[in-house]
Design a protein around this motif. Structure first.
Motif, short mmCIF file in Angstrom:
data_model
loop_
_atom_site.label_atom_id
_atom_site.label_comp_id
_atom_site.label_asym_id
_atom_site.label_seq_id
_atom_site.Cartn_x
_atom_site.Cartn_y
_atom_site.Cartn_z
N PRO A 213 -0.86 -9.56 8.06
CA PRO A 213 -2.47 -9.56 7.57
C PRO A 213 -2.54 -8.67 6.44
N GLU A 214 -2.94 -9.02 5.16
CA GLU A 214 -3.02 -8.33 4.07
C GLU A 214 -4.21 -7.13 4.38
N ASP A 215 -5.34 -7.75 5.04
CA ASP A 215 -6.59 -6.91 4.84
C ASP A 215 -6.17 -5.54 5.80
N VAL A 216 -5.49 -5.80 6.83
CA VAL A 216 -5.05 -4.82 7.81
C VAL A 216 -4.01 -3.71 6.92
N GLN A 217 -3.23 -4.17 6.18
CA GLN A 217 -2.35 -3.32 5.33
C GLN A 217 -3.06 -2.65 4.39
N ARG A 218 -4.10 -2.97 3.62
CA ARG A 218 -4.88 -2.27 2.81
C ARG A 218 -5.77 -1.31 3.57
N GLU A 219 -6.24 -1.66 4.73
CA GLU A 219 -7.17 -0.53 5.38
C GLU A 219 -6.14 0.60 5.77
N SER A 222 -5.17 2.63 2.58
CA SER A 222 -6.46 3.53 1.96
C SER A 222 -6.66 4.57 2.93
N THR A 479 -4.74 -2.04 15.65
CA THR A 479 -4.03 -2.17 14.35
C THR A 479 -2.82 -2.84 14.74
#
Length: 557
Positions: A213-219, A222, A479
């Motif tokens: 999941p790209e949103d988890v990677q970004r979170e 960051s 996560t």
């Protein structure tokens, strides 16, 4: 459940042949990294193999998270039969190797056999090349890196190698990558040395597409980039003074519980020597410690807390530059700083030479080359203690980490039951005890805690995600659920299978409850062992039934 992709690459160093093998079910059931390698090693290494013989196999593997661009994922796993503990053992390293490994398209690489000439093995997405390299006999880790750059136009981030310690089969020799990052514990460098393999390189362009999941990677990325955690400035040394003042920093070969010069080798002292940021592949947390002493010109990476303990307080060395020098020698020769520092401390105790930094450095070099007393010390404390006339401070022949089980009783239990022996990373029970989340000086409730944390560490090492991500709360249970697309309790079950396969293999080599012992008394330890075994569904003698392990052949995702 997300898992690593690609076949197993089997390399026979003796026959100089390489074949690919499908391992679909193993990947699905054991995720990757430590889990996949443990399953392969359990099934493919003979139970009676000599750790330094041709039938031992050494495995390298990534996990599914190395297919991502997420912080805390620049790590690799290495597994084999340990010449130090005589049991199945996994260790991992950071740096920049993992993405290059993934680019070859393999989920794992296995090396078996023994070459008749010193070899460098080149692994690509198109095949394997064996190159004789007799000129590398006795070469240090930086010299091997320079050779690969010159002869193959590859960088340090493409290389795993051994130094003289691995060639000389020092039982706690490391496999090194990126010159200063170590597959540290248990002597995997000696295993490569026994196979006459000096280095392996990885390169290619066959990385599988990530399925995360790209949103988890970004979170996560960051959070790593914006964290103000002390570890970003001081690495693991940031807690040195706190541990020394409130718990125990073993000193004078475990004779004392605190070191009066802890502040001179702790986090502030290390930060003063840090001259730039350091990181692992794609990680924004950047907690590594490139350090330099302007007066002497000495440069190294570190020392981290375990080295501050082993070569600092335990040797009664109170000068950070002296500890930096010990750290650099271990990196150059390819030695585990924890085991090596403790071995040197034992030698200092036998000679009443605590505080003698010059002798420390001379002894490290003698260990790497097996010169003089170094030949005895290269065997590790357990095999040298009687001749030295010192107490055997090991568990399952592995030298202790800094976190003292005499005051952290849950960590003490963890050392006792850990399949790796005296290794703090097997469960990291120390973290909740240091944090005051549980009473450190009791074993009440600790067996269940150790089981859960062992399982968690096993899946962490299979992912593979850096242990510091969990310790700084950047990668939580939630996560992991999102990344692996499964319930956390399912991950706990995978972790339990990994721990049980390690234990079963070691049982077959004669290890049982008698191996789950400590070199000091811990009140209630026998009852805690009973509870731990019961929670795991093992026999009261610390063994795993063949029927239980047999079920894993049918496990699926």
């Amino acid at each position: 459940m997300n898992h690593v992709k690609g076949p197993l690459l089997e390399i026979d160093a003796g026959d100089r042949e390489a074949t690919t093998v499908g391992v679909t079910e193993e990947r699905r059931s054991f995720v990757g990294g430590r889990g996949l390698c443990t399953k392969l090693a359990h099934d493919r290494i003979p139970y009676d193999a000599d750790p330094l013989g041709p039938n031992n196999r050494i495995y390298f593997a990534s996990g599914p998270l190395q297919q991502s661009g997420m912080s805390f994922t620049g790590r690799m796993n290495c597994t084999g039969l340990s010449p130090l503990t005589d049991g199945l053992l996994s260790t991992n390293a950071g740096g920049y190797l993992s993405r290059n490994f993934v680019d070859t398209g393999h989920s794992a690489v296995e090396v078996v056999g023994a070459a008749d000439e010193l070899l460098v093995i080149h692994v690509t997405d198109e095949g394997v090349e064996f190159v004789e390299a007799p000129e590398l006999r006795g070469a240090t880790v930086p010299e091997v890196t320079a050779y690969v750059q010159r002869e193959r136009n590859l960088d340090a981030e493409n290389v795993v190698c051994i130094g003289p310690a691995g060639e000389n089969q020092v039982r706690f020799a490391c496999v090194m990558t990126y010159e200063s990052r170590a597959f540290g514990r248990g002597g995997m460098g000696a295993v490569l040395g026994s196979k006459n393999v000096k280095a392996i390189t990885f390169e290619g362009d066959a990385a599988p597409d990530p399925d995360l999941p790209e949103d988890v990677q970004r979170e996560v990325h960051s959070a790593a980039a914006t964290s103000d955690d002390l570890m970003r400035r001081q690495g693991t040394t940031g807690g040195t003074e706190f541990i020394n003042d409130n718990f125990s920093l073993p000193t004078r070969y475990f004779e004392k519980y605190s070191f009066e010069h802890a502040d001179a080798i702790g986090g502030d002292a290390v930060e003063e020597k840090k001259y730039r940021k350091g990181s692992c592949s794609v990680c924004a947390f950047a907690c590594k410690l490139p350090t330099r002493d302007e007066a002497t010109g000495l440069e190294t990476e570190g020392p981290e807390f375990e080295t501050v303990f082993s070569f600092g307080s335990n040797c009664e060395i109170g000068d950070i530059v002296d500890v930096m020098k010990s750290n650099e020698l271990c990196d150059v020769y390819g030695l585990d700083t924890i085991s090596c520092g403790n071995v040197v401390a034992a030698y200092l105790a036998s000679k009443d030479e605590f505080g003698n930094a010059e002798l420390v450095h001379e002894t490290v070099e003698k260990i790497a080359t097996r010169e003089g007393v170094g030949d005895l010390l290269a065997e590790g404390i357990s095999r040298a203690a009687d001749e030295l006339g010192v107490r055997n401070y090991t568990v399952k022949d592995m030298e202790f980490a800094a976190h003292d089980g005499r005051v952290l009783h849950g960590q003490g239990l963890s050392y006792a039951v850990a399949n790796r022996g005296g290794d703090h990373m097997y469960s990291t029970t120390l973290r909740v005890e240091y944090a005051g989340e549980v009473d450190p000086e009791t074993l009440d409730g600790k067996p269940e805690l150790v089981v859960r944390r062992e399982n968690h560490a096993a899946i962490r090492d299979s992912g593979i995600v850096c242990a510091f991500a969990g310790g700084t709360d950047h990668v939580t249970e939630e996560t992991l659920e999102a990344l692996f697309e499964c319930d956390y309790e399912d991950l706990q079950e995978v972790g339990a299978r990994i721990v049980e396969l390690e234990r079963h293999f070691n049982n077959k080599r004669g290890m049982d409850r008698e191996a789950d012992t400590l070199p000091y008394d811990l009140p209630g330890i026998e009852d805690a062992l009973d509870e731990y075994y019961a929670l795991r569904g093992w026999n009261t003698d610390g063994t795993v039934s063949d029927d239980l392990v047999g079920e894993y052949a049918a496990a699926d995702d």
